[in-house]
Scaffold this active site. Structure first.
Site, short mmCIF file in Angstrom:
data_model
loop_
_atom_site.label_atom_id
_atom_site.label_comp_id
_atom_site.label_asym_id
_atom_site.label_seq_id
_atom_site.Cartn_x
_atom_site.Cartn_y
_atom_site.Cartn_z
N SER A 300 0.81 -1.21 0.00
CA SER A 300 0.00 0.00 0.00
C SER A 300 0.85 1.26 0.00
CB SER A 300 -0.92 0.00 1.23
OG SER A 300 -1.45 1.26 1.48
N LYS A 301 0.52 2.18 -0.88
CA LYS A 301 1.19 3.48 -0.94
C LYS A 301 1.04 4.21 0.39
CE LYS A 301 0.79 7.90 -3.43
NZ LYS A 301 0.12 8.59 -4.55
N ARG A 302 -0.11 4.07 1.01
CA ARG A 302 -0.40 4.80 2.25
C ARG A 302 0.24 4.14 3.47
NH1 ARG A 302 -4.57 4.30 5.78
NH2 ARG A 302 -5.59 2.79 4.42
#
Length: 555
Positions: A300-302
């Site tokens: 996940s980028k986040r």
């Protein structure tokens, strides 16, 4: 005039009405972009969203490798048709990462200002003339039409379909502008009514389609029945339309991309067929996964800093270590090959689609750290210094000034590592670990180090006992009695190994571990560091004695 000719001339008139200024034809485009004289052409086509996912590097390696193995071409195309998601500077970020990693781009976008190659432009927003020419061709062939539907009309359609128990979408009798008379189209355009250009799904389209995937095997799925959008109201193409136009005109032979695009295959097949283009070979790569508790999820980028390709550059992983790890995810047989061929260039490995996972491989940052640590360990000292300075100069200017100011001192420190060192230590996983691991050896850095580990240690060990050990150390390093080792000193002070201590704890002061940790805290403010012999080799005995005295005063 029979129906065929009437429809044909209506299509010609509609094309003139929608594209009055388009003179470029499909045939001229085919001449402009002739077939290539290579058998394999691959591409990486990111969107400029300010972030390059490590999955993008993973997919790029597959594309680059396939092209290299077949004396083919690998190009980079920038897909920037979604202007709402575009982040300024993304092009520079993407090309800088490729340059730093040494992933060779044969043609396409190679920097924030430069393109190379004969099949450009390689930025989609600069190819609008091409998309309009092919959109006009589809209108002429009866495969496209203008749709003036408003949001209110589309919402009304959705409500109607829901009431009727129909699949939601814009198709057949629900495509309200599909067969709009030419006069009405002309009137709506003159009125200034905005419109999109939609693809007209053929009435005789098959309900199911079959596509061979080089990784997944034979795929069969429902065909697309929706009249999807080709050109948005501003004339910019959708991803689907641009992809078909670009990959054919650039003569991409293999479209290798994430398997989230499998559901779009029916749309792409329809487009290639309508445009009269040959389908490329498709290979849909399973996404890299991460273990989160007992479940698996996509990186996940986040949530996951390691999802960002820049993370690996900023941390200072050797590029080859990153590639070795990614290749273990790409092909199941790579690891065995690599262990037997460590001295060979990675280009010598023969990648195959058969050895690629159909489900997402599990990403393990610790395995990468181990590969990286081994690689730094095996790297000659001079090369390690070169790599360390290159990393610091790019990502940590303060460290660079410290390191570059005294290269002989850096050599002394790195002599504690590697196969020729006293303890064969592997303390560095990345080049960014250098100051965190060895910063205590620099006086200015040492003065500003935290006392947190010392304070935590004092909570469990009485100050009197610590001072007694420090006095013994100072005397030992000052006089260094012949034939006496540090272990002898520890025994004289009442320390022993775990087995003896557990059997008769009342007979001993504590474990050897405590004895050595006191020394480490004095020298580095950490309970664990390189051996005292290595510290003496780097700092000299006088500075070691001085640090012991400083801790004694502080205690």
């Amino acid at each position: 005039m029979n129906l065929f000719w009437r429809l044909y001339f209506m299509s010609i008139e509609l094309k003139k009405l929608l594209f009055p200024n388009v003179t470029l034809t499909r045939e001229e485009l085919l001449n402009r972009y002739p077939e290539r004289k290579v058998n394999v052409v691959t591409r990486f086509a990111p969107s400029p969203t300010g972030f390059l996912h490590i999955g993008g590097v993973y997919t790029s390696l597959i594309n680059r490798k396939l092209a290299s193995q077949n004396d083919g071409v690998f190009f980079l195309r920038l897909e920037d048709t979604d202007k709402k998601r575009e982040v300024p500077g993304s092009r520079k970020i993407i090309t800088n990462i490729f340059n730093h990693l040494g992933i060779k781009i044969d043609e396409g976008v190679v920097s924030d200002t430069k393109e190379i190659g004969l099949y450009g432009p390689y930025v989609q927003s600069n190819r609008v003339e091409i998309y309009h020419a092919l959109a006009a061709y589809l209108v002429e062939k009866g495969y496209a039409y203008p749709c003036f539907a408003t949001e209110e009309e589309l919402e009304e359609l959705r409500s109607r379909q829901e009431l009727e128990g129909k699949t939601p979408g814009y198709y057949k009798e629900y495509a309200i502008y599909r067969d709009c008379p030419l006069d009405k189209v002309r009137a709506l355009i003159e009125e200034g009514r905005p419109y999109v250009l939609r693809f007209r799904v053929p009435d005789d389209a098959h309900e199911r389609i079959q596509v061979k995937d080089l990784i997944k095997g034979d795929l069969e799925m429902d065909n697309n029945f929706n009249d999807f959008v080709l050109l948005k109201a501003d004339g910019i193409p959708t991803y689907h339309f641009a992809h078909a136009c670009d990959d054919f005109l650039m003569h991409t032979t293999h479209v290798i991309r994430g398997d989230e695009w499998i559901s779009s295959l029916p749309i792409h097949v329809e487009l290639f067929n309508a445009l009269g283009f040959k389908l490329p070979n498709y290979a849909h790569v399973a996404p890299v996964m991460k273990l989160d508790g007992e479940s698996r999820r996509k990186l996940s980028k986040r949530k996951d800093p390691e999802s960002n390709a820049e993370f690996y550059l900023e941390k200072g992983y050797p590029v080859k270590a990153l590639f070795v790890y990614l290749y273990t995810l790409i092909n199941s047989n790579f690891e065995e090959w690599y262990l037997a061929n460590k001295d060979k260039d990675l280009d010598s490995f023969e990648m195959t689609f058969d050895a690629m996972a159909k489900s997402g491989p599990l990403y393990d940052i610790e395995k990468l750290n181990n590969i990286s640590s081994e690689m730094i360990y095996d790297t000659p000292q001079e090369k390690n210094i070169e790599n360390l300075l290159a990393w610091a100069n790019e990502y940590n200017k303060d460290d660079y000034e410290i390191l570059n100011n005294d290269l002989e001192f850096v050599k002394k420190i790195l002599s504690t590592q590697g196969p020729n060192s006293r303890e064969h230590r592997k303390d560095l996983k990345t080049y960014s670990d250098f100051m965190e691991t060895f910063g205590f050896l620099y006086d200015d850095y040492f003065k500003n180090m935290s006392f947190d580990e010392i304070n935590a240690f004092k909570e469990n060990v009485p100050s009197e006992r610590i001072n007694k050990v420090l006095d013994a150390y100072i005397d030992y390093f000052t006089n260094t009695p012949e034939g006496t080792t540090l272990k002898d000193l520890a025994k004289n002070l009442g320390y022993t190994d775990k087995k003896k201590y557990n059997k008769n704890p009342e007979l001993y002061v504590g474990l050897f571990t405590e004895f050595y940790q006191i020394l480490n805290l004095a020298l580095s403010h950490k309970v664990n560091c390189i051996s005292v012999e290595d510290v003496i080799d780097v700092l000299g005995k006088e500075k070691v004695i001085a640090r012991l005295g400083e801790l004694k005063q502080w205690i």
